[in-house]
Design an enzyme around this catalytic site. Sequence first.
Site, PDB file in Angstrom:
ATOM      1  N   GLY A  35       0.777  -1.228   0.000  1.00 22.97           N
ATOM      2  CA  GLY A  35       0.000   0.000   0.000  1.00 22.97           C
ATOM      3  C   GLY A  35       0.808   1.277   0.000  1.00 22.97           C
ATOM      4  O   GLY A  35       0.252   2.362  -0.182  1.00 22.97           O
ATOM      5  N   GLU A  36       2.113   1.194   0.247  1.00 19.47           N
ATOM      6  CA  GLU A  36       2.940   2.396   0.199  1.00 19.47           C
ATOM      7  C   GLU A  36       3.078   2.887  -1.245  1.00 19.47           C
ATOM      8  O   GLU A  36       2.933   2.112  -2.202  1.00 19.47           O
ATOM      9  CB  GLU A  36       4.323   2.115   0.788  1.00 19.47           C
ATOM     10  CG  GLU A  36       4.298   1.886   2.277  1.00 19.47           C
ATOM     11  CD  GLU A  36       5.694   1.766   2.874  1.00 19.47           C
ATOM     12  OE1 GLU A  36       6.692   1.908   2.124  1.00 19.47           O
ATOM     13  OE2 GLU A  36       5.785   1.532   4.099  1.00 19.47           O
ATOM     14  N   ARG A  91     -17.759  17.666   4.633  1.00 16.23           N
ATOM     15  CA  ARG A  91     -19.058  17.462   5.288  1.00 16.23           C
ATOM     16  C   ARG A  91     -18.933  17.244   6.792  1.00 16.23           C
ATOM     17  O   ARG A  91     -19.877  17.505   7.534  1.00 16.23           O
ATOM     18  CB  ARG A  91     -19.773  16.267   4.648  1.00 16.23           C
ATOM     19  CG  ARG A  91     -20.328  16.561   3.268  1.00 16.23           C
ATOM     20  CD  ARG A  91     -20.928  15.337   2.624  1.00 16.23           C
ATOM     21  NE  ARG A  91     -19.911  14.411   2.162  1.00 16.23           N
ATOM     22  CZ  ARG A  91     -20.173  13.274   1.520  1.00 16.23           C
ATOM     23  NH1 ARG A  91     -21.428  12.937   1.298  1.00 16.23           N
ATOM     24  NH2 ARG A  91     -19.198  12.490   1.112  1.00 16.23           N
ATOM     25  N   GLN A  92     -17.791  16.760   7.237  1.00 12.23           N
ATOM     26  CA  GLN A  92     -17.620  16.424   8.660  1.00 12.23           C
ATOM     27  C   GLN A  92     -17.090  17.648   9.407  1.00 12.23           C
ATOM     28  O   GLN A  92     -15.927  17.723   9.806  1.00 12.23           O
ATOM     29  CB  GLN A  92     -16.676  15.228   8.785  1.00 12.23           C
ATOM     30  CG  GLN A  92     -17.204  13.997   8.067  1.00 12.23           C
ATOM     31  CD  GLN A  92     -16.243  12.820   8.148  1.00 12.23           C
ATOM     32  OE1 GLN A  92     -15.426  12.737   9.046  1.00 12.23           O
ATOM     33  NE2 GLN A  92     -16.340  11.907   7.205  1.00 12.23           N
ATOM     34  N   HIS A 126     -21.308  23.592   5.221  1.00  8.38           N
ATOM     35  CA  HIS A 126     -22.586  23.780   5.912  1.00  8.38           C
ATOM     36  C   HIS A 126     -22.507  24.849   6.988  1.00  8.38           C
ATOM     37  O   HIS A 126     -23.113  25.902   6.885  1.00  8.38           O
ATOM     38  CB  HIS A 126     -23.056  22.463   6.544  1.00  8.38           C
ATOM     39  CG  HIS A 126     -23.494  21.451   5.549  1.00  8.38           C
ATOM     40  ND1 HIS A 126     -24.430  21.712   4.580  1.00  8.38           N
ATOM     41  CD2 HIS A 126     -23.117  20.163   5.370  1.00  8.38           C
ATOM     42  CE1 HIS A 126     -24.624  20.625   3.850  1.00  8.38           C
ATOM     43  NE2 HIS A 126     -23.837  19.682   4.302  1.00  8.38           N
ATOM     44  N   ASP A 166     -33.399  19.494  -1.776  1.00 10.35           N
ATOM     45  CA  ASP A 166     -33.461  19.943  -0.391  1.00 10.35           C
ATOM     46  C   ASP A 166     -33.001  21.389  -0.311  1.00 10.35           C
ATOM     47  O   ASP A 166     -32.554  21.976  -1.309  1.00 10.35           O
ATOM     48  CB  ASP A 166     -32.605  19.056   0.529  1.00 10.35           C
ATOM     49  CG  ASP A 166     -31.173  18.909   0.040  1.00 10.35           C
ATOM     50  OD1 ASP A 166     -30.660  19.859  -0.602  1.00 10.35           O
ATOM     51  OD2 ASP A 166     -30.561  17.859   0.286  1.00 10.35           O
ATOM     52  N   LYS A 189     -36.370  17.816   2.432  1.00 10.95           N
ATOM     53  CA  LYS A 189     -35.864  16.464   2.679  1.00 10.95           C
ATOM     54  C   LYS A 189     -35.713  16.209   4.166  1.00 10.95           C
ATOM     55  O   LYS A 189     -35.241  17.066   4.902  1.00 10.95           O
ATOM     56  CB  LYS A 189     -34.500  16.271   1.981  1.00 10.95           C
ATOM     57  CG  LYS A 189     -33.883  14.891   2.194  1.00 10.95           C
ATOM     58  CD  LYS A 189     -32.555  14.760   1.474  1.00 10.95           C
ATOM     59  CE  LYS A 189     -31.442  15.523   2.147  1.00 10.95           C
ATOM     60  NZ  LYS A 189     -30.132  15.322   1.503  1.00 10.95           N
ATOM     61  N   ARG A 191     -33.781  13.269   6.480  1.00  6.65           N
ATOM     62  CA  ARG A 191     -32.850  12.148   6.395  1.00  6.65           C
ATOM     63  C   ARG A 191     -32.983  11.279   7.642  1.00  6.65           C
ATOM     64  O   ARG A 191     -32.994  11.777   8.767  1.00  6.65           O
ATOM     65  CB  ARG A 191     -31.413  12.652   6.249  1.00  6.65           C
ATOM     66  CG  ARG A 191     -30.378  11.541   6.160  1.00  6.65           C
ATOM     67  CD  ARG A 191     -29.001  12.061   5.862  1.00  6.65           C
ATOM     68  NE  ARG A 191     -28.880  12.571   4.501  1.00  6.65           N
ATOM     69  CZ  ARG A 191     -28.708  11.812   3.428  1.00  6.65           C
ATOM     70  NH1 ARG A 191     -28.686  10.490   3.548  1.00  6.65           N
ATOM     71  NH2 ARG A 191     -28.588  12.365   2.239  1.00  6.65           N
ATOM     72  N   ASP A 215     -28.168  19.024  -8.080  1.00  4.16           N
ATOM     73  CA  ASP A 215     -27.543  19.003  -6.757  1.00  4.16           C
ATOM     74  C   ASP A 215     -26.033  19.121  -6.924  1.00  4.16           C
ATOM     75  O   ASP A 215     -25.508  19.030  -8.042  1.00  4.16           O
ATOM     76  CB  ASP A 215     -27.900  17.718  -6.008  1.00  4.16           C
ATOM     77  CG  ASP A 215     -27.945  17.922  -4.496  1.00  4.16           C
ATOM     78  OD1 ASP A 215     -27.495  18.984  -4.021  1.00  4.16           O
ATOM     79  OD2 ASP A 215     -28.411  17.006  -3.787  1.00  4.16           O
TER      80      ASP A 215
END
Length: 288
Positions: A35-36, A91-92, A126, A166, A189, A191, A215
């Site tokens: 994975g490197e 988003r977080q 947001h 939304d 909307k 959720r 969107d």
Amino acid sequence: MLVLGFPDYDSQAHALAGALNVPYQGIELHRFPDGESRLRLPPALSGHVLLCRSLDHPNAKLIELLIAAESARTLGARQLTLVAPYLCYMRQDKAFQPGEAVSQAIVGQFLAEIFDGLVTVDPHLHRVRSLSEAVPVKRPVAVSAATAMGEFLAVREGVPLLVGPDAESEQWVRSVATRASLDYIVAHKRRFGDRRVEVTLPRQDFSGRDIVIVDDMASTGQTLAETARAVRSFGAGHVDVLVTHALFNEDALATLDSAGVREIWTSDSIRHPTNAFALAPLLAAAIE
């Protein structure tokens, strides 16, 4: 100025260099079995270097950006700008549960420490007012694909009604509608989880009316699918989807097809078979 691109976003980065009328070179990337990653950049750099890469599926890409950025400075780059049409982890932006990491702030600070500037498209913000709050680089620029989306619709036949699924989508659907001289509405909307939503439409005569749902991004496709089912239940004609970022997971297209969606159009912010219009001119204008 020089544009450097990665293999997974090579054609878009090359198009950006063409729009800027500057040289382009690709970064060689090899991933070992564990994975490197091994990267190879041009051996001599100078001036302003643009690293162009979209940050969908971001975890390995973020480490490779760090390696590339630090190597570019070692090789002589004096200024580094990240061009990330899709910007990850936006988003977080809040801890919804005790102990939950606020990833936006962490990743934003990470990018600010290795880049001087940032250009991105329709970041999913947001609870912050500007891109600079999320990614505190010296020169952050967020542009919208709404102009390109509106121009795409303007040259197509028909006069569809645009629907935002939304309240968050209103900024995009309004801009697209203005550019394409079309009417629009915005649904409501609720959720209930990652894969369960409920969409309520405002009062409108949908009978026989062609619809384009607009969107900024699509991941599972559930919100778009529920919106499509809702308008079709009121007698709408053809239902198409227009989004900026094609984050579609493996069964999203099937979900949209089962909801009666006819065509799906996306920008090339993320490479996907649904790409219908390019962002290179928009990004080049922002950089210039």
